[in-house]
Motif scaffolding. Structure first.
Motif, PDB file in Angstrom:
ATOM      1  N   PRO A  82     -42.332 -67.797  62.417  1.00 48.63           N
ATOM      2  CA  PRO A  82     -43.004 -66.801  62.957  1.00 48.63           C
ATOM      3  C   PRO A  82     -42.483 -65.500  62.183  1.00 48.63           C
ATOM      4  O   PRO A  82     -41.668 -65.322  61.698  1.00 48.63           O
ATOM      5  N   HIS A  83     -43.466 -64.403  62.566  1.00 49.76           N
ATOM      6  CA  HIS A  83     -43.280 -63.096  61.655  1.00 49.76           C
ATOM      7  C   HIS A  83     -42.973 -61.985  62.520  1.00 49.76           C
ATOM      8  O   HIS A  83     -43.065 -62.349  63.840  1.00 49.76           O
ATOM      9  N   SER A  84     -42.298 -61.146  62.088  1.00 52.50           N
ATOM     10  CA  SER A  84     -41.973 -59.947  62.985  1.00 52.50           C
ATOM     11  C   SER A  84     -43.021 -59.075  63.586  1.00 52.50           C
ATOM     12  O   SER A  84     -42.964 -58.504  64.529  1.00 52.50           O
ATOM     13  N   LYS A  85     -43.882 -58.914  62.537  1.00 52.29           N
ATOM     14  CA  LYS A  85     -44.927 -58.001  62.704  1.00 52.29           C
ATOM     15  C   LYS A  85     -46.496 -58.617  62.926  1.00 52.29           C
ATOM     16  O   LYS A  85     -47.089 -58.493  63.995  1.00 52.29           O
ATOM     17  N   ASP A  86     -46.743 -59.109  61.790  1.00 51.68           N
ATOM     18  CA  ASP A  86     -48.120 -59.611  61.456  1.00 51.68           C
ATOM     19  C   ASP A  86     -48.314 -61.051  62.255  1.00 51.68           C
ATOM     20  O   ASP A  86     -47.498 -62.003  61.943  1.00 51.68           O
ATOM     21  N   GLY A  87     -49.118 -61.439  63.140  1.00 51.90           N
ATOM     22  CA  GLY A  87     -49.207 -62.557  63.744  1.00 51.90           C
ATOM     23  C   GLY A  87     -50.082 -63.438  62.970  1.00 51.90           C
ATOM     24  O   GLY A  87     -50.899 -64.372  63.501  1.00 51.90           O
ATOM     25  N   GLU A  88     -50.357 -63.525  61.702  1.00 45.56           N
ATOM     26  CA  GLU A  88     -51.046 -64.272  60.858  1.00 45.56           C
ATOM     27  C   GLU A  88     -50.291 -64.640  59.345  1.00 45.56           C
ATOM     28  O   GLU A  88     -49.912 -63.661  58.849  1.00 45.56           O
ATOM     29  N   THR A  89     -50.851 -65.636  58.782  1.00 41.83           N
ATOM     30  CA  THR A  89     -50.543 -65.751  57.488  1.00 41.83           C
ATOM     31  C   THR A  89     -51.593 -66.360  56.605  1.00 41.83           C
ATOM     32  O   THR A  89     -52.719 -66.937  57.169  1.00 41.83           O
ATOM     33  N   PHE A  90     -51.575 -66.589  55.502  1.00 48.60           N
ATOM     34  CA  PHE A  90     -52.475 -66.922  54.497  1.00 48.60           C
ATOM     35  C   PHE A  90     -52.276 -68.198  53.579  1.00 48.60           C
ATOM     36  O   PHE A  90     -50.999 -68.351  53.068  1.00 48.60           O
ATOM     37  N   ILE A  91     -53.038 -69.152  53.539  1.00 51.27           N
ATOM     38  CA  ILE A  91     -52.845 -70.325  52.717  1.00 51.27           C
ATOM     39  C   ILE A  91     -53.936 -70.238  51.515  1.00 51.27           C
ATOM     40  O   ILE A  91     -55.199 -70.191  51.927  1.00 51.27           O
ATOM     41  N   VAL A  92     -53.431 -70.367  50.276  1.00 50.17           N
ATOM     42  CA  VAL A  92     -54.400 -70.364  49.040  1.00 50.17           C
ATOM     43  C   VAL A  92     -54.468 -71.736  48.771  1.00 50.17           C
ATOM     44  O   VAL A  92     -53.572 -72.430  48.152  1.00 50.17           O
ATOM     45  N   VAL A  93     -55.748 -72.142  48.594  1.00 50.39           N
ATOM     46  CA  VAL A  93     -56.097 -73.435  48.115  1.00 50.39           C
ATOM     47  C   VAL A  93     -56.623 -73.444  46.623  1.00 50.39           C
ATOM     48  O   VAL A  93     -57.808 -72.890  46.538  1.00 50.39           O
ATOM     49  N   ASN A  94     -55.861 -73.813  45.655  1.00 45.98           N
ATOM     50  CA  ASN A  94     -56.432 -73.549  44.370  1.00 45.98           C
ATOM     51  C   ASN A  94     -57.461 -74.573  43.981  1.00 45.98           C
ATOM     52  O   ASN A  94     -57.494 -75.577  44.473  1.00 45.98           O
ATOM     53  N   ASN A  95     -58.234 -74.494  42.830  1.00 46.00           N
ATOM     54  CA  ASN A  95     -59.118 -75.051  42.515  1.00 46.00           C
ATOM     55  C   ASN A  95     -58.618 -76.491  41.711  1.00 46.00           C
ATOM     56  O   ASN A  95     -57.486 -76.331  41.371  1.00 46.00           O
ATOM     57  N   PRO A  96     -59.205 -77.495  42.030  1.00 48.58           N
ATOM     58  CA  PRO A  96     -58.760 -78.808  41.743  1.00 48.58           C
ATOM     59  C   PRO A  96     -58.961 -79.063  40.043  1.00 48.58           C
ATOM     60  O   PRO A  96     -59.599 -78.270  39.326  1.00 48.58           O
ATOM     61  N   ASP A  97     -58.412 -80.171  39.524  1.00 46.63           N
ATOM     62  CA  ASP A  97     -58.700 -80.543  38.318  1.00 46.63           C
ATOM     63  C   ASP A  97     -59.873 -81.686  38.069  1.00 46.63           C
ATOM     64  O   ASP A  97     -59.986 -82.454  39.002  1.00 46.63           O
ATOM     65  N   LEU A  98     -60.731 -81.374  37.346  1.00 50.28           N
ATOM     66  CA  LEU A  98     -62.002 -82.294  37.397  1.00 50.28           C
ATOM     67  C   LEU A  98     -61.884 -83.184  36.217  1.00 50.28           C
ATOM     68  O   LEU A  98     -61.664 -83.090  35.026  1.00 50.28           O
ATOM     69  N   LEU A  99     -61.597 -84.615  36.595  1.00 52.14           N
ATOM     70  CA  LEU A  99     -61.669 -85.657  35.595  1.00 52.14           C
ATOM     71  C   LEU A  99     -62.729 -86.494  35.626  1.00 52.14           C
ATOM     72  O   LEU A  99     -63.415 -86.803  36.496  1.00 52.14           O
ATOM     73  N   MET A 100     -63.226 -86.936  34.265  1.00 50.02           N
ATOM     74  CA  MET A 100     -64.362 -87.463  34.100  1.00 50.02           C
ATOM     75  C   MET A 100     -64.254 -88.558  33.069  1.00 50.02           C
ATOM     76  O   MET A 100     -63.453 -88.510  32.278  1.00 50.02           O
ATOM     77  N   TYR A 101     -64.817 -90.088  33.441  1.00 53.35           N
ATOM     78  CA  TYR A 101     -64.529 -90.972  32.554  1.00 53.35           C
ATOM     79  C   TYR A 101     -66.068 -91.451  32.380  1.00 53.35           C
ATOM     80  O   TYR A 101     -66.999 -91.701  33.516  1.00 53.35           O
ATOM     81  N   CYS A 102     -66.499 -91.968  31.263  1.00 50.53           N
ATOM     82  CA  CYS A 102     -67.817 -92.409  30.909  1.00 50.53           C
ATOM     83  C   CYS A 102     -67.533 -93.678  30.071  1.00 50.53           C
ATOM     84  O   CYS A 102     -66.792 -93.477  29.149  1.00 50.53           O
ATOM     85  N   ASP A 103     -68.667 -94.556  30.397  1.00 51.69           N
ATOM     86  CA  ASP A 103     -68.598 -95.843  29.476  1.00 51.69           C
ATOM     87  C   ASP A 103     -69.004 -95.532  28.022  1.00 51.69           C
ATOM     88  O   ASP A 103     -68.827 -96.329  27.199  1.00 51.69           O
ATOM     89  N   GLN A 104     -69.820 -94.427  27.880  1.00 49.52           N
ATOM     90  CA  GLN A 104     -70.389 -93.957  26.330  1.00 49.52           C
ATOM     91  C   GLN A 104     -69.886 -92.836  26.140  1.00 49.52           C
ATOM     92  O   GLN A 104     -70.067 -91.737  26.976  1.00 49.52           O
TER      93      GLN A 104
END
Length: 294
Positions: A191-213
């Protein structure tokens, strides 16, 4: 006879004068200069062209430079950007994380490629592994938890960041797009003392790629290689290419409501009274309607 002897003499003089003019040393001077200056001018022009080609960074011959230009342009044309879009659906404490990836190349060229998204889950969120197992059975999504020591009941301040591997699928509505789906849930926060909300930051993911050629896009945007399972139901390890991409949003920020510390005594008192009341009603019902046998 004397006259006839004089005429040839004048003619000979005229011929001598004309021949003297033709064979004068001044007459061939212009021809010599022109014959000398012409090669010099050609040489100066050739040197100037060579200097221009070298300054432009081209090859020594114009023919090879023009032949190489279309090849370079073709390679640059294949290096189209990879666009990633991350957004959160639904409201409340239970959300859906949707990730879309769009390639500039036709999917026909990438049909032998697989896309893996490594998503980092912050401490303010959690992913239910049992829910993921249910979704995999129903073929809704292909995702698996990477973190082993994981507690879905822990609050935000006692939890750790986790990782999820999501095998993206081709989007039926977009010929050169992939998409991935992941359900996420909010954790409890202090719980917070003043503000009744908080924020969650979802960072961008890692993009992995696999090709047969090999494809030009791998040479354009592959940064490093990462070892990961080849498929969800396959224990073999593949070397995936960590791809560079352009994100539509820098990060996704979620707003979470939290309690206030000034309400602590009130909430605890009301919770205790309700607990006592409900327990009393249960005991009364048991003694009143229960059948006891010795």
């Amino acid at each position: 006879m004397g006259a006839q002897g004089v005429v040839p003499t004048e003619r000979h003089k005229a011929c001598a004068v004309s021949s003297a003019r033709i064979s004068s040393p001044r007459a061939p001077l212009g021809g010599v200069f022109s014959s000398v200056l012409a090669p010099r001018a050609v040489g100066v022009r050739a040197v100037a062209w060579l200097l221009l080609w070298e300054a432009a960074g081209l090859t020594s011959t114009p023919g090879t430079a023009f032949a190489a230009a279309p090849i370079d342009a073709g390679i640059r044309a294949t290096c189209s950007e990879i666009i990633l879009r991350q957004e959160v659906l639904k409201d409340g404490f239970h959300r859906d994380l949707l990730i879309k990836v769009k390639f500039g190349e036709s999917i026909e060229d990438l049909q032998t490629c697989r896309l893996l998204i490594k998503q980092y889950i912050p401490t303010g969120l959690f992913v239910d592994p049992y829910e993921l197992a249910s979704l995999r059975e129903r073929n809704i999504t292909e995702a698996v938890m990477v973190s082993e020591d994981f507690n879905i009941e822990a609050p935000n301040y006692l939890s750790k960041e986790s990782e999820v591997l999501i095998y993206a699928r081709q989007d039926s509505q977009c010929i050169d797009c992939f998409q991935a789906f992941l359900p996420v849930h909010y954790r409890y926060h202090r719980p917070h003392s003043k503000d009744g909300e908080t924020f969650i930051v979802v960072n961008n993911p890692d993009l992995l790629m696999y090709c047969d050629q090999e494809f030009p896009i791998l040479k354009c945007w592959a940064q490093s290689q990462v070892a990961a399972p080849c498929a969800l139901k396959n224990k073999d390890i593949c070397q995936w290419n960590n791809m560079k991409y352009k994100s539509v949003y820098k990060n996704v920020t979620l707003q979470v409501p939290v309690g206030l510390t000034i309400h602590t005594s009130l909430v605890c008192s009301v919770t205790l009274l309700i607990t006592i009341l409900c327990s009393t009603l249960i005991l009364v019902a048991v003694f009143k309607y229960g059948h006891f046998s010795l």
